[in-house]
Design an enzyme around this catalytic site. Structure first.
Site, PDB file in Angstrom:
ATOM      1  N   ARG A   1       0.856  -1.177   0.000  1.00 41.50           N
ATOM      2  CA  ARG A   1       0.000   0.000   0.000  1.00 41.50           C
ATOM      3  C   ARG A   1       0.896   1.231   0.000  1.00 41.50           C
ATOM      4  O   ARG A   1       1.694   1.421   0.910  1.00 41.50           O
ATOM      5  CB  ARG A   1      -0.849  -0.045   1.274  1.00 41.50           C
ATOM      6  CG  ARG A   1      -2.071   0.768   1.231  1.00 41.50           C
ATOM      7  CD  ARG A   1      -2.957   0.436   2.394  1.00 41.50           C
ATOM      8  NE  ARG A   1      -2.407   0.865   3.671  1.00 41.50           N
ATOM      9  CZ  ARG A   1      -3.129   1.266   4.689  1.00 41.50           C
ATOM     10  NH1 ARG A   1      -4.443   1.294   4.581  1.00 41.50           N
ATOM     11  NH2 ARG A   1      -2.578   1.628   5.810  1.00 41.50           N
TER      12      ARG A   1
ATOM     13  N   THR B   1      -0.628   7.608  -0.994  1.00 42.68           N
ATOM     14  CA  THR B   1      -1.943   7.560  -1.646  1.00 42.68           C
ATOM     15  C   THR B   1      -2.853   6.487  -1.045  1.00 42.68           C
ATOM     16  O   THR B   1      -4.047   6.484  -1.295  1.00 42.68           O
ATOM     17  CB  THR B   1      -1.784   7.223  -3.142  1.00 42.68           C
ATOM     18  OG1 THR B   1      -1.216   5.902  -3.241  1.00 42.68           O
ATOM     19  CG2 THR B   1      -0.860   8.211  -3.841  1.00 42.68           C
TER      20      THR B   1
ATOM     21  N   ASP C   1       0.828  -2.250  12.423  1.00 41.36           N
ATOM     22  CA  ASP C   1       1.248  -2.713  11.095  1.00 41.36           C
ATOM     23  C   ASP C   1       1.542  -4.208  11.164  1.00 41.36           C
ATOM     24  O   ASP C   1       2.537  -4.644  11.762  1.00 41.36           O
ATOM     25  CB  ASP C   1       2.492  -1.937  10.648  1.00 41.36           C
ATOM     26  CG  ASP C   1       2.849  -2.245   9.198  1.00 41.36           C
ATOM     27  OD1 ASP C   1       3.002  -3.439   8.856  1.00 41.36           O
ATOM     28  OD2 ASP C   1       2.977  -1.302   8.403  1.00 41.36           O
TER      29      ASP C   1
ATOM     30  N   ASP D   1       5.014  -5.456   9.717  1.00 43.87           N
ATOM     31  CA  ASP D   1       6.142  -5.083  10.578  1.00 43.87           C
ATOM     32  C   ASP D   1       6.158  -5.913  11.858  1.00 43.87           C
ATOM     33  O   ASP D   1       7.212  -6.336  12.322  1.00 43.87           O
ATOM     34  CB  ASP D   1       6.067  -3.592  10.935  1.00 43.87           C
ATOM     35  CG  ASP D   1       6.526  -2.710   9.778  1.00 43.87           C
ATOM     36  OD1 ASP D   1       7.168  -3.231   8.849  1.00 43.87           O
ATOM     37  OD2 ASP D   1       6.221  -1.504   9.810  1.00 43.87           O
TER      38      ASP D   1
HETATM   39  C1  PRP Z   1      -1.053  -4.155   4.772  1.00 39.09           C
HETATM   40  C2  PRP Z   1      -1.927  -5.369   4.986  1.00 39.09           C
HETATM   41  C3  PRP Z   1      -2.819  -5.351   3.781  1.00 39.09           C
HETATM   42  C4  PRP Z   1      -2.998  -3.866   3.537  1.00 39.09           C
HETATM   43  C5  PRP Z   1      -4.357  -3.482   4.056  1.00 39.09           C
HETATM   44  O1  PRP Z   1      -0.050  -4.429   3.874  1.00 39.09           O
HETATM   45  O2  PRP Z   1      -1.203  -6.550   5.127  1.00 39.09           O
HETATM   46  O3  PRP Z   1      -2.263  -5.985   2.643  1.00 39.09           O
HETATM   47  O4  PRP Z   1      -1.976  -3.195   4.281  1.00 39.09           O
HETATM   48  O5  PRP Z   1      -4.614  -2.170   3.750  1.00 39.09           O
HETATM   49  P1  PRP Z   1      -5.749  -1.738   2.719  1.00 39.09           P
HETATM   50  O6  PRP Z   1      -6.955  -2.551   3.032  1.00 39.09           O
HETATM   51  O7  PRP Z   1      -5.939  -0.283   3.013  1.00 39.09           O
HETATM   52  O8  PRP Z   1      -5.230  -1.984   1.338  1.00 39.09           O
HETATM   53  P2  PRP Z   1       1.134  -3.386   3.572  1.00 39.09           P
HETATM   54  O9  PRP Z   1       0.793  -2.509   2.430  1.00 39.09           O
HETATM   55  O10 PRP Z   1       1.518  -2.684   4.849  1.00 39.09           O
HETATM   56  O11 PRP Z   1       2.303  -4.322   3.054  1.00 39.09           O
HETATM   57  P3  PRP Z   1       3.114  -5.466   3.807  1.00 39.09           P
HETATM   58  O12 PRP Z   1       2.174  -6.634   4.003  1.00 39.09           O
HETATM   59  O13 PRP Z   1       4.180  -5.770   2.829  1.00 39.09           O
HETATM   60  O14 PRP Z   1       3.617  -4.931   5.102  1.00 39.09           O
HETATM   61  N1  URA Z   2      -2.222  -2.380   7.252  1.00 36.68           N
HETATM   62  C1  URA Z   2      -1.805  -2.780   8.475  1.00 36.68           C
HETATM   63  O1  URA Z   2      -0.841  -3.558   8.596  1.00 36.68           O
HETATM   64  N2  URA Z   2      -2.465  -2.309   9.545  1.00 36.68           N
HETATM   65  C2  URA Z   2      -3.504  -1.471   9.454  1.00 36.68           C
HETATM   66  O2  URA Z   2      -4.074  -1.089  10.488  1.00 36.68           O
HETATM   67  C3  URA Z   2      -3.918  -1.054   8.168  1.00 36.68           C
HETATM   68  C4  URA Z   2      -3.260  -1.540   7.083  1.00 36.68           C
END
Ligand code: PRP
Ligand code: URA
Length: 209
Positions: A104, A108, A200, A203
């Site tokens: 994400r 944006t 997160d 993380d």
């Molecule tokens: C997080 C999570 C989802 C997304 C959710 O991933 O694991 O994939 O955000 O957010 P949304 O519903 O607003 O799209 P992130 O983009 O942080 O990537 P990562 O899993 O690589 O940490």
């Molecule tokens: N992605 C995450 O990992 N946590 C949130 O709360 C939203 C998006």
């Protein structure tokens, strides 16, 4: 289809509380996510079809049931979805696993796809898209659209925690997709984080930041 199921099983709710707790460290967080994923898989697979078979017990011949061979595919959204795959595979070891890489954009909040690798027969499989977080819904929405573009017919979405905004987006864009959750939270904050959420997920699972 288009249903939302929130699993209120006491074990799921208990473990989710420690997943949410900011003082839970990476190792314990990962273990708890794995356990909750397995418990959720137990609930999600309740409607798998069975077929009759005969079995010889040590005592006699008996009529019994086995799974009717429905093909399952798991599709974790990278990276955080990886944290739930092993838990689900403990119960469905024969499931094939595809991967969709999305992150994400922090400015944006739009998902950016960077990787996709799927089993060749996704059109014949019941697919379970896996991601711990359904926030704005953008990532899951794109992942599901990507799978449909490649021929997927039956898709379910499995997340730990969702915001109402994410649920509404999936219901609107993919009314054929059932959503399975451990919790439906209150809202999103200004940065697109789920409130109260768990922070997160990626993380916390992988110890980055
Ligand atoms: C997080 C999570 C989802 C997304 C959710 O991933 O694991 O994939 O955000 O957010 P949304 O519903 O607003 O799209 P992130 O983009 O942080 O990537 P990562 O899993 O690589 O940490
Ligand atoms: N992605 C995450 O990992 N946590 C949130 O709360 C939203 C998006």
């Amino acid at each position: 289809m288009g249903n939302v199921f929130v699993f209120d099983h006491p074990l799921i709710q208990h473990k989710l509380t420690y997943i949410r707790d900011k003082s839970t460290g990476t190792k314990e967080f990962r273990e708890l996510v794995d356990e909750v994923a397995m418990l959720m898989a137990f609930e999600i697979t309740r409607d798998l079809p069975l077929q009759d078979v005969e079995v010889e017990t040590p005592v006699t011949a008996a009529k019994a049931k086995v799974l009717a061979g429905k093909k399952i595919g798991l599709v974790p959204i990278l990276r955080a979805g990886l944290g739930m795959v092993d838990g689900v595979r403990k119960l469905i070891p024969a499931a094939k696993v595809g991967h969709v890489g999305l992150y994400r954009d922090p400015e944006t909040l739009q998902p950016v796809e960077y990787y996709i690798k799927l089993p060749s027969d996704i059109n014949e499989r019941e697919l379970i898209v896996i991601d711990p977080m359904l926030a704005t819904g953008g990532s899951a929405n794109d992942a599901i659209a990507s799978l449909k573009k490649r021929g997927a017919q039956n898709i379910r979405l499995m997340c730990l925690v969702a915001a109402p905004e994410g649920v509404e987006l999936i219901k609107k864009e993919h009314p054929d997709v059932d959503i399975y959750l451990a919790a439906l939270d209150e809202k999103l904050d200004d940065h697109g984080y789920i409130v109260p959420g768990l922070g997160d997920a990626g993380d916390r699972l992988f110890g980055t930041k």
